[in-house]
Write a protein that holds these residues in place. Structure first.
Motif, PDB file in Angstrom:
ATOM      1  N   THR A 180       2.303 -11.767  -2.619  1.00 57.11           N
ATOM      2  CA  THR A 180       2.328 -12.278  -3.980  1.00 57.11           C
ATOM      3  C   THR A 180       1.460 -11.345  -4.816  1.00 57.11           C
ATOM      4  O   THR A 180       0.242 -11.269  -4.598  1.00 57.11           O
ATOM      5  N   ILE A 181       2.086 -10.627  -5.722  1.00 60.07           N
ATOM      6  CA  ILE A 181       1.317  -9.663  -6.505  1.00 60.07           C
ATOM      7  C   ILE A 181       0.614 -10.354  -7.663  1.00 60.07           C
ATOM      8  O   ILE A 181       1.065 -11.378  -8.184  1.00 60.07           O
ATOM      9  N   VAL A 182      -0.508  -9.796  -8.051  1.00 58.03           N
ATOM     10  CA  VAL A 182      -1.320 -10.301  -9.144  1.00 58.03           C
ATOM     11  C   VAL A 182      -1.302  -9.241 -10.239  1.00 58.03           C
ATOM     12  O   VAL A 182      -1.630  -8.081  -9.986  1.00 58.03           O
ATOM     13  N   VAL A 183      -0.898  -9.644 -11.432  1.00 59.58           N
ATOM     14  CA  VAL A 183      -0.791  -8.692 -12.534  1.00 59.58           C
ATOM     15  C   VAL A 183      -1.624  -9.204 -13.701  1.00 59.58           C
ATOM     16  O   VAL A 183      -1.435 -10.327 -14.157  1.00 59.58           O
ATOM     17  N   ASP A 221       0.803  -1.222   0.000  1.00 61.70           N
ATOM     18  CA  ASP A 221       0.000   0.000   0.000  1.00 61.70           C
ATOM     19  C   ASP A 221       0.837   1.273   0.000  1.00 61.70           C
ATOM     20  O   ASP A 221       0.425   2.291  -0.517  1.00 61.70           O
ATOM     21  N   ASP A 222       2.032   1.206   0.547  1.00 59.45           N
ATOM     22  CA  ASP A 222       2.851   2.411   0.652  1.00 59.45           C
ATOM     23  C   ASP A 222       3.850   2.580  -0.491  1.00 59.45           C
ATOM     24  O   ASP A 222       4.698   3.459  -0.448  1.00 59.45           O
ATOM     25  N   ALA A 223       3.757   1.768  -1.531  1.00 58.47           N
ATOM     26  CA  ALA A 223       4.673   1.886  -2.668  1.00 58.47           C
ATOM     27  C   ALA A 223       4.411   3.191  -3.414  1.00 58.47           C
ATOM     28  O   ALA A 223       3.266   3.515  -3.740  1.00 58.47           O
ATOM     29  N   SER A 224       5.465   3.926  -3.694  1.00 58.59           N
ATOM     30  CA  SER A 224       5.321   5.177  -4.437  1.00 58.59           C
ATOM     31  C   SER A 224       5.152   4.872  -5.931  1.00 58.59           C
ATOM     32  O   SER A 224       5.460   3.763  -6.395  1.00 58.59           O
ATOM     33  N   ASP A 225       4.685   5.853  -6.660  1.00 55.98           N
ATOM     34  CA  ASP A 225       4.549   5.699  -8.111  1.00 55.98           C
ATOM     35  C   ASP A 225       5.902   5.333  -8.721  1.00 55.98           C
ATOM     36  O   ASP A 225       5.992   4.453  -9.576  1.00 55.98           O
ATOM     37  N   ASP A 226       6.946   6.019  -8.281  1.00 59.53           N
ATOM     38  CA  ASP A 226       8.281   5.762  -8.821  1.00 59.53           C
ATOM     39  C   ASP A 226       8.769   4.358  -8.499  1.00 59.53           C
ATOM     40  O   ASP A 226       9.410   3.715  -9.326  1.00 59.53           O
ATOM     41  N   PRO A 243      -4.653  -3.956  -1.779  1.00 67.04           N
ATOM     42  CA  PRO A 243      -4.640  -2.700  -2.524  1.00 67.04           C
ATOM     43  C   PRO A 243      -4.158  -2.964  -3.947  1.00 67.04           C
ATOM     44  O   PRO A 243      -3.467  -3.954  -4.205  1.00 67.04           O
ATOM     45  N   ALA A 244      -4.528  -2.094  -4.864  1.00 59.79           N
ATOM     46  CA  ALA A 244      -4.165  -2.307  -6.263  1.00 59.79           C
ATOM     47  C   ALA A 244      -3.936  -0.975  -6.960  1.00 59.79           C
ATOM     48  O   ALA A 244      -4.298   0.084  -6.449  1.00 59.79           O
ATOM     49  N   VAL A 245      -3.334  -1.076  -8.136  1.00 62.47           N
ATOM     50  CA  VAL A 245      -3.199   0.078  -9.009  1.00 62.47           C
ATOM     51  C   VAL A 245      -3.574  -0.342 -10.422  1.00 62.47           C
ATOM     52  O   VAL A 245      -3.387  -1.501 -10.807  1.00 62.47           O
ATOM     53  N   ALA A 246      -4.131   0.594 -11.162  1.00 59.08           N
ATOM     54  CA  ALA A 246      -4.360   0.414 -12.589  1.00 59.08           C
ATOM     55  C   ALA A 246      -3.402   1.366 -13.283  1.00 59.08           C
ATOM     56  O   ALA A 246      -3.354   2.558 -12.967  1.00 59.08           O
TER      57      ALA A 246
END
Length: 91
Positions: free
Chosen positions: A73-76, A11-16, A43-46
């Motif tokens: 484990t991330i889901v992409v 959740d705390d990952a920056s855009d960069d 949490p997720a990002v598009a």
């Protein structure tokens, strides 16, 4: 134009930080990011790639899908491109 969904990321990952991680695995730099908080565990990002096709992202997706990163484990998933969605609506 193509979109990529990255779920179960920290959740705390920056855009960069997200950008650098994907570039490390061969992805181009994304143009836009939209964050979804979901539950604390999911949490997720598009990510939007203006100059990249869905097929190009599909060829890269296995490099990072189900990757274990920062205790998750991330889901992409490659989301249908806007052109693909418009074509599906017409049929």
């Amino acid at each position: 134009m193509a979109d990529l969904w990255v779920g179960s990321r920290e959740d705390d990952a920056s855009d960069d930080e997200i950008r650098e991680c994907l570039i490390k695995y061969g992805f181009p730099s994304f143009d836009e990011i939209q964050r979804y908080s979901g539950t604390s565990a999911r949490p997720a990002v598009a990510l939007n790639f203006n100059d990249t096709t869905s097929d190009a992202l599909r060829s890269l997706q296995p490099r990072v899908h189900d990757m274990f990163r920062k205790d998750r484990t991330i889901v992409v998933q490659v989301m249908p491109g806007r052109e693909e969605r418009q074509t599906e609506r017409r049929h």
